[in-house]
Motif scaffolding. Structure first.
Motif, PDB file in Angstrom:
ATOM      1  N   ASP A 119      -0.550  -0.370  -1.189  1.00 51.87           N
ATOM      2  CA  ASP A 119       0.034  -0.450   0.148  1.00 51.87           C
ATOM      3  C   ASP A 119      -0.006  -1.887   0.661  1.00 51.87           C
ATOM      4  O   ASP A 119      -0.538  -2.794   0.015  1.00 51.87           O
ATOM      5  N   LYS A 120       0.551  -2.057   1.845  1.00 49.72           N
ATOM      6  CA  LYS A 120       0.712  -3.390   2.398  1.00 49.72           C
ATOM      7  C   LYS A 120      -0.622  -4.133   2.531  1.00 49.72           C
ATOM      8  O   LYS A 120      -0.728  -5.305   2.162  1.00 49.72           O
ATOM      9  N   ASN A 121      -1.641  -3.432   3.029  1.00 39.62           N
ATOM     10  CA  ASN A 121      -2.926  -4.101   3.239  1.00 39.62           C
ATOM     11  C   ASN A 121      -3.532  -4.611   1.945  1.00 39.62           C
ATOM     12  O   ASN A 121      -3.992  -5.741   1.863  1.00 39.62           O
ATOM     13  N   THR A 122      -3.516  -3.721   0.948  1.00 38.25           N
ATOM     14  CA  THR A 122      -4.056  -4.115  -0.349  1.00 38.25           C
ATOM     15  C   THR A 122      -3.268  -5.307  -0.887  1.00 38.25           C
ATOM     16  O   THR A 122      -3.839  -6.260  -1.419  1.00 38.25           O
ATOM     17  N   LEU A 123      -1.946  -5.231  -0.709  1.00 39.84           N
ATOM     18  CA  LEU A 123      -1.070  -6.295  -1.196  1.00 39.84           C
ATOM     19  C   LEU A 123      -1.424  -7.631  -0.537  1.00 39.84           C
ATOM     20  O   LEU A 123      -1.613  -8.640  -1.214  1.00 39.84           O
TER      21      LEU A 123
END
Lengths: 474, 118, 418
Positions: A119-123
Motif C-alpha cells: 500500500d501507499k504507506n509501505t511504498l
C-alpha cells in the motif's frame, strides 16, 4: 576451421560464447563493430527483471525467470557489479491497482518469487521520493540492476581465457552451406565453421535470411535515456516502473550499479536500425515520464543522454530456433533479453547439441577476468601494491571517475583490449563522469596513440570514421 | 565618402560607431566618449593587431611553443605572418621571451612559454 | 604528513594564495597540482589580454602564469605536480595520490581550495541527435590546438559566445579552419566586446543571437548540425530550423566550479554560484578551509582571481597564526532586483582590512542603472553604471568604517533605474 561461429558480441552472443567455452570446442565470435557490446547492450536500462511482464507460456516468460535466477552467481563468478535491489511498479489509480493484481497473478504463474502488492504507506516508507499521488505498488524483490556492457565484456574475456577467438570490424556479407559446413564471408575474410549461432541483434533477420531460415523481421525500436550525476543516484533505491498501459510500459527510474540515476526509455519504431540518435521530443518524453513517478529530482544534473535500438521481433516472442541444420537463431532478443541472456545461452547449447555438436566439458575451464581490477575498486593495500608495481597507477587521468594511467594502459594492452576512446570508457568509465571527458579525453587520446603505436590522428572515438583529430597544426 | 560601421571595444558599452571617411577628414558618430573616436579613427586608417599562435618545436617535451608578436602588426598582414610562423621550427629548449622570428612587419615573434628538452 | 597550509590547485588562484601566505609568514606550504605543470588553464590560453589590472600590461596566459610560478619558486614554496587530491575531510585531512609517493594522507592546519572550474558539456545541455566524434568543449579543443599541436576540425560551428568560444574561433581560423558561425542562445554575448570584434568581426565570422543547436548529425564523425532561432522563452522555433554542414562543434556554454572535494568535506555550497559560501576572509563554512578563484564563482578576468586569492592567502595565514576572529556577529549579503549573486556571502567586520570587494553578477543587460547596497533601509553605497551585463562581473568596494557602523543584519545589493 571452427566448430562454432557466433555472430554478434552483444550480451546474447557473449553469454553463448562463454557457455560454449566451457566445452572442448574451437570457437570464433564474429563482431561487425570495433568492440564488444556496441549495440543495444551498451544502451539499455540494465535491469534484471523479475519476470511478471511476459505472458505465461512464452519464451520470454520462461527464460526471464530462469535468467533472473542465474544472475547473482554469474555476476559473482565474473566479478561484475550486480545489485538485487528489487523493483516497484507504481499504480496511481484504482484501475492501475487492478492491473497490479493481473501482473501479480501472471508473475506467480511464471514462477516469480518474492512478489507482493504494497500500500501507499509501505511504498513511501521504502521510497520517500515517490510521487504523493501513488496509491500502491507491486514489489518484486527478485529484480535487480547490472552493468550490461561490463557483463558482456567479462563474459567475452572469460571465453577468451578459455580459448575462444574474436574478430572485430567484420561485417557478415554472405553465408554458404556446403557439405555440412558453413562458409561465412565477412568484410575481414572468410570463416569456415561446422555450426553457426545467429546472435546478430538488430541484424539477426538478415543473418537468418542468409542461413535460409523461415522469414521473420526485426523491427528496430528506439529507446531514449537520460543519465544523471551521482548526486541524484540516491533519489530512489529500487527500480521504479509505471503500471503498463495499452500505450506501453512507461518511463522507468532506476539507480545504476555505478550510483548514477537513469531515466528512460521511451519506445519508437524507427526506419534505420543504426539510428541511435536522440530527439528533443523523445528526451522531453523521458523527463516528463520520470517526473510523473518521482519528486525531488534535480534535472539540472543530467550529464548525458543516449539511445539504443531494441531488436523487436515480428513474432512477438524471442526467436530461438534452427533456421537450417547446424545453425541456431537467438533473435529478437528485446526486453527482457538482458535478463534472459544466460538462460538463452543454455537453450542455444541444447539446440546445438541436438544438431549434433559434441559437448565435452573442459577439465581446465578457467573462471575470471582479463581486465585487472580498477585502481578505484582496490582496497588501500592493493592500491599501494599496484603503485609499487607500476607507478602509473599513481597518476589520475580521469578526474571524475578517478581512473589512473595504469588502469588505461592495461585496458588497452590486455587481450580484447580497448582500441578506441569509447572502448576505454566502456572498460573503465574514464570520461563517463560529470565532465564527460572534457579534461581526460585529450589524455586518453595521447595514451591510446602511444600504446597502440599510431599517430593521434588515427585514434577513433568509436567505429571507423570517428576520428577525433584532423592533423598537426604545425 | 566611405561609410563604415564599427563596434567600440574599449568598454562593455560597445558603442555602435558610424564612421564617415572623407578625403581630408574622418567623422565619428555614436561614440559616448573620446576613446570611441580615437578607436574608430585608428580602425579605419590603420587597424593593427597583436597575433598569438604556436611554433613547432623539435626535440621538446611539447610539440609546439606558444608565441606572440612583440607589438601590433597591420591587420591585413595577419595571414602573411601566420604563413611565416607555420613554416618556422625551433629546437628545444625554448625560453619564455626568446625571440624566435626577428623583424617581421616591424615586430619580433617571441616565445610566451618555456619548452624543455624531451 | 602534517602541513600548515595545503593549497589544492596550482593555477592562478592557488599560486597567488600561496605567494601571499608565504609573504605573510607561513613557511610550511604545499601546493598540490593535478597537471604536469603549474599555471592551470592559463597555460592553454595563449592569447593576450591578461594582467591589465595587476601588472598594467597585456600578457598572454602562459606569461601571466609564469610571473607567479617564478615568484613561487623564488620563495621556495613547495609543490607537487601530477598529484591528485582524492578526498578531503572536515578535519582537513587530505588523501593524495601521485606516482612517486603513492597514496598518502596530509593533515593540514588550513586548506585553500583553488580547484578552478570545468566546462559545461553537451550532456548538460541535453542536445538531441547522434553521438559522433567532432563535438568538443571549447577548452578541450584549445588544449589540443595550443598544447598538443593538433587541429580538431576543418569546418566549425561554435555554440556559445563566451570568451573561450570567441578566442577559439580566431585560433582555429588562424590555423586554417573555416569557422562558419557562432551561435548564442541569449540576445547578448557573455564575451568581451574586444573579443567579438577581434575574434569574429576581423574574420567575418557571423555571431547569431537568439540561436542554438537543436540537433547533432553524423554517425561516426560529425556531419552537420541543425540550428534554430529561439523565442523569448529560449524555445526553438520550428520554422527557423536550418541544417549547417560542419565537422566540428565547439561548445562554449558556461563553466561550473569544481566543488566535488568541498562537497564531500561538507562545505556549504551556494546554489547560484555552485561555489562555497564564503566570508570576507574567503573562509568556507568549515573552519580553516578557504576557497578562492573560479572554484568560488566564475570570474571573467584572471586579475580578479589573483586579487581574491591574495586575500584568501593572507587570511589563511592569519588563521594559522590564530589572528583571524571567528566569533562576533556576521553581516550577511544578498542580491536582489537584478543581482543574481554576491560574493562574499558573510562579513565579520572585525576581520575586514581596509575595505571589502564585493563581486556580483546581474541577471540581464540593463542600461543606465544604479547599483546600490542597502542595510536596514539605509543606502550605504551607490554607483551609476551606463550599462551592466551578465557577461561582465561587477565589483564594488565598501570601506571598513561602513561595516563598523552596522555590525550585523543583511546588506542587500540591487539595481534601480538611474
Amino acid at each position: 576451421m571452427y566448430d562454432v561461429a557466433v555472430i554478434g558480441a552483444g550480451i546474447t552472443g557473449a553469454c553463448i560464447v562463454r557457455e560454449l567455452s566451457k566445452y572442448d570446442l574451437k570457437i570464433i565470435v564474429i563482431e561487425g563493430s570495433y568492440d564488444i557490446a556496441n549495440g543495444a547492450t551498451k544502451a539499455n536500462s540494465g535491469i534484471v527483471h523479475a519476470g511478471y511482464d511476459a505472458k505465461e507460456g512464452t519464451l520470454k516468460a520462461k527464460l526471464n525467470v530462469l535468467g533472473n535466477r542465474m544472475y547473482e552467481d554469474l555476476c559473482r563468478e565474473l566479478n561484475v557489479p550486480y545489485k538485487n535491489n528489487g523493483s516497484l511498479v507504481i499504480a496511481f489509480n484504482d484501475e492501475e491497482m487492478k492491473t497490479l493484481e493481473l501482473l501479480l497473478n501472471r508473475g506467480l504463474k511464471n514462477g516469480v518469487e518474492g512478489l507482493e502488492i504494497i500500500d501507499k504507506n509501505t511504498l513511501l516508507n521504502l521510497e520517500p521520493n515517490i510521487s504523493d499521488r501513488a496509491k500502491g505498488a507491486l514489489y518484486a524483490k527478485s529484480a535487480g540492476i547490472v552493468s550490461p556492457y561490463e557483463l558482456a565484456l567479462s563474459l567475452c574475456e572469460s571465453a577468451y581465457l578459455n580459448g575462444a577467438e574474436f574478430i572485430f570490424d567484420a561485417k557478415v556479407t554472405n553465408i554458404i552451406k556446403e557439405k555440412g559446413k558453413f562458409t561465412i564471408s565477412t568484410s575481414k575474410g572468410q570463416i569456415i565453421s561446422n555450426f553457426v549461432v545467429n546472435a546478430a541483434g538488430v541484424n539477426a533477420d538478415e543473418i537468418n535470411k542468409m542461413l535460409g531460415g523461415e522469414k521473420f523481421s526485426i523491427i528496430p525500436r528506439r529507446g531514449e535515456y537520460c543519465l544523471l550525476d551521482k548526486s541524484q543516484g540516491n533519489i530512489v533505491n529500487r527500480i521504479i516502473f509505471n503500471t503498463p498501459t495499452e500505450k506501453g510500459k512507461g518511463i522507468l527510474v532506476s539507480p545504476t550499479t555505478h550510483g548514477n540515476l537513469l531515466l528512460g526509455p521511451n519506445a519508437h519504431v524507427i526506419e534505420d536500425k543504426l539510428d541511435v540518435s536522440t530527439t528533443g521530443f523523445g528526451l522531453e518524453e523521458v523527463i516528463e515520464g520520470a517526473k510523473k513517478n518521482i519528486k525531488n529530482v534535480n534535472l539540472r544534473e543530467i550529464i548525458t543522454s543516449f539511445s539504443g535500438v531494441r531488436a523487436t521481433p515480428s513474432t512477438g516472442d524471442f526467436i530461438i530456433d534452427v533456421p537450417t541444420r547446424g545453425a541456431v537463431n537467438a533473435a529478437g532478443i528485446e526486453s527482457p533479453g538482458l535478463t534472459s541472456a544466460p538462460a538463452i545461452a543454455i537453450m542455444v547449447l541444447e539446440l546445438l547439441h541436438k544438431e549434433g555438436l559434441t559437448l565435452n566439458f573442459k577439465s581446465d575451464f578457467k573462471n575470471g577476468r582479463i581486465l585487472p581490477k580498477r585502481f578505484i575498486d582496490m582496497n588501500d593495500e592493493e592500491k599501494k601494491a599496484a603503485i609499487e608495481k607500476d607507478k602509473r597507477y599513481g597518476k589520475i587521468i580521469c578526474r571524475c571517475e578517478q581512473i589512473t594511467e595504469g588502469d588505461i594502459v592495461n585496458a588497452i594492452n590486455c587481450p580484447l583490449g580497448a582500441k578506441t576512446v569509447d572502448g576505454v570508457k566502456k572498460r573503465l568509465r574514464a570520461g563517463m563522469g560529470r565532465c564527460q571527458g572534457g579534461f581526460c579525453m585529450p589524455r586518453v587520446v595521447e595514451i591510446l596513440s602511444r600504446e597502440l603505436k599510431t599517430e593521434p590522428e588515427n585514434i577513433l572515438k568509436a567505429d571507423s570514421g570517428s576520428y577525433i583529430l584532423t592533423g598537426k597544426t604545425k | 565618402m566611405e561609410e563604415r560601421n564599427l563596434t567600440c571595444i574599449n568598454c562593455p558599452m560597445g558603442c555602435s560607431l558610424k564612421v564617415k571617411i572623407y578625403d581630408d577628414k574622418i567623422e565619428v558618430e555614436g561614440n559616448i566618449c573620446s576613446r570611441g573616436k580615437e578607436y574608430a579613427e585608428n580602425e579605419v586608417t590603420n587597424p593593427k593587431r597583436t597575433v598569438t599562435s604556436t611554433i613547432k618545436v623539435v626535440g621538446g617535451e611539447r610539440p609546439v611553443v606558444s608565441v606572440k608578436t612583440t607589438g601590433e602588426i597591420p591587420k591585413k598582414n595577419i595571414f602573411d605572418l601566420m604563413k611565416i610562423i607555420n613554416d618556422k621550427s625551433v629546437n628545444a629548449p625554448v625560453k619564455i621571451g626568446e625571440v624566435l622570428i626577428k623583424d617581421v612587419f616591424g615586430v619580433n615573434v617571441v616565445a610566451t612559454s618555456n619548452v624543455d628538452r624531451a | 604528513m602534517e602541513r600548515d597550509l595545503v593549497i589544492i590547485g596550482g593555477g592562478p588562484a592557488g599560486l597567488a594564495a600561496a605567494i601571499e601566505a608565504k609573504e605573510k609568514g607561513i613557511d610550511d606550504i604545499l601546493i598540490i597540482e593535478r597537471d604536469k605543470s603549474l599555471g592551470g588553464i592559463l597555460n592553454q590560453c595563449i592569447h593576450n589580454g591578461f594582467g591589465l589590472h595587476i601588472f598594467g600590461e597585456q600578457l598572454t596566459g602562459p606569461e601571466y602564469a609564469d610571473r607567479f610560478i617564478k615568484k613561487a619558486k623564488d620563495l621556495g614554496i613547495e609543490y607537487y605536480l601530477n598529484t591528485m587530491v582524492l578526498n578531503m575531510t572536515e578535519d582537513k585531512t587530505i588523501t593524495v595520490l601521485n606516482e612517486n609517493e603513492g597514496l598518502f594522507n596530509i593533515k593540514a592546519k588550513a586548506v585553500i581550495c583553488a580547484m578552478g572550474c570545468r566546462e559545461r558539456t553537451r550532456g548538460a545541455l541535453n542536445i538531441p541527435g547522434t553521438r559522433p566524434s567532432g563535438v568538443f568543449t571549447a577548452g578541450a579543443a584549445q588544449r589540443f590546438v595550443n598544447m598538443e599541436g593538433y587541429n580538431v576540425g576543418k569546418e566549425v560551428v561554435i555554440l556559445g559566445s563566451g570568451d573561450i568560444g570567441l578566442i577559439m574561433a580566431r585560433r582555429m581560423t588562424l590555423e586554417g579552419a573555416k569557422v562558419k558561425m557562432v551561435l548564442e542562445i541569449m540576445p547578448y554575448s557573455t564575451g568581451l566586446k574586444r573579443n567579438i570584434v577581434q575574434c569574429l568581426d576581423d574574420f567575418d565570422i557571423p555571431l547569431k543571437f537568439n540561436y542554438t543547436v537543436v540537433k547533432i548529425h553524423g554517425r561516426e564523425r560529425l556531419e552537420g548540425v541543425t540550428i534554430a532561432k529561439v523565442d523569448e522563452n529560449r524555445k526553438p522555433i520550428e520554422q527557423t530550423f536550418e541544417y549547417v554542414k560542419c565537422d566540428t562543434l565547439l561548445l562554449s556554454v558556461g563553466l561550473i566550479p569544481e566543488n566535488e572535494l568541498s562537497r564531500e568535506a561538507g562545505v556549504e555550497i551556494d546554489r547560484v554560484t555552485s561555489g562555497p559560501i564564503v566570508t570576507e576572509a574567503m573562509q568556507t563554512s568549515i573552519d580553516g578551509i578557504f576557497a578562492c578563484g573560479n572554484v568560488v564563482h566564475v570570474h571573467d578576468l584572471v586579475d580578479f582571481v589573483t586579487m581574491e586569492s591574495r586575500l584568501a592567502g593572507r587570511m589563511a595565514a592569519k588563521y594559522i597564526k590564530g589572528e583571524l576572529k571567528k566569533d562576533g556577529d556576521f553581516i550577511s549579503t544578498k542580491g536582489i532586483d537584478g543581482i543574481r549573486y554576491v560574493v562574499p556571502h558573510k562579513i565579520n567586520p572585525e576581520n575586514v582590512e581596509d575595505n571589502v570587494n564585493f563581486f556580483m553578477r546581474v541577471d540581464n543587460v540593463y542600461k543606465n542603472v544604479i547599483i546600490y547596497a542597502e542595510h536596514d533601509g539605509q543606502i550605504i553605497y551607490k554607483a551609476k553604471k551606463p550599462m551592466v551585463s551578465p557577461g561582465e562581473m561587477e565589483s564594488i568596494k565598501i570601506k571598513k568604517n561602513v561595516f563598523e557602523n552596522i555590525k550585523s543584519g543583511e546588506i542587500k545589493f540591487g539595481l534601480r533605474r538611474a
